[in-house]
Design an enzyme around this catalytic site. Structure first.
Site, PDB file in Angstrom:
ATOM      1  N   ARG A  20       0.826  -1.215   0.000  1.00  8.12           N
ATOM      2  CA  ARG A  20       0.000   0.000   0.000  1.00  8.12           C
ATOM      3  C   ARG A  20       0.857   1.261   0.000  1.00  8.12           C
ATOM      4  O   ARG A  20       0.610   2.185  -0.780  1.00  8.12           O
ATOM      5  CB  ARG A  20      -0.958   0.005   1.192  1.00  8.12           C
ATOM      6  N   ASN A  38      -6.065  -2.772   2.196  1.00  8.91           N
ATOM      7  CA  ASN A  38      -6.048  -4.227   2.303  1.00  8.91           C
ATOM      8  C   ASN A  38      -7.473  -4.731   2.428  1.00  8.91           C
ATOM      9  O   ASN A  38      -8.337  -4.050   2.986  1.00  8.91           O
ATOM     10  CB  ASN A  38      -5.267  -4.678   3.542  1.00  8.91           C
TER      11      ASN A  38
END
EC number: 3.6.1.7
Length: 95
Positions: A20, A38
């Site tokens: 990320r 996520n």
């Protein structure tokens, strides 16, 4: 300049490898806005990318490999209508 929006699901070993944060850096470097998070299944990262089509494509190319330590097994891209709704690129909480 053609603008684009991609809703992306990246599956594999993509959690716990700074995916990320790395995607945020790649997106910002390319002028792409949106978000990444996520998924609670432990093996999926979801993102929405908006910006010039060429820039979105660069982020998608990066996402097929990801950061060191990642192992991308599958990437699903859903092209959507560009909305221009984002001011920056954020990391959102897991869902």
């Amino acid at each position: 300049m053609e603008m684009a929006r991609a809703h992306v699901f990246i599956r594999g070993k993509v959690q716990g490898v700074f995916f990320r944060q790395s995607m945020k850096e790649v997106a910002m470097r390319n002028g792409v806005k949106g978000w990444v998070r996520n998924r609670s299944d432990g093996k999926t990262v979801e993102a929405v990318l908006e910006g010039p089509r060429d820039a979105v494509m660069k982020v998608l190319e990066w996402a097929r490999i990801g950061p060191p330590g990642a192992r991308v097994e599958d990437i699903e891209v859903q092209w959507e209508e560009y909305k221009g709704e984002f001011k920056d690129f954020k990391i959102l909480p897991t869902v």
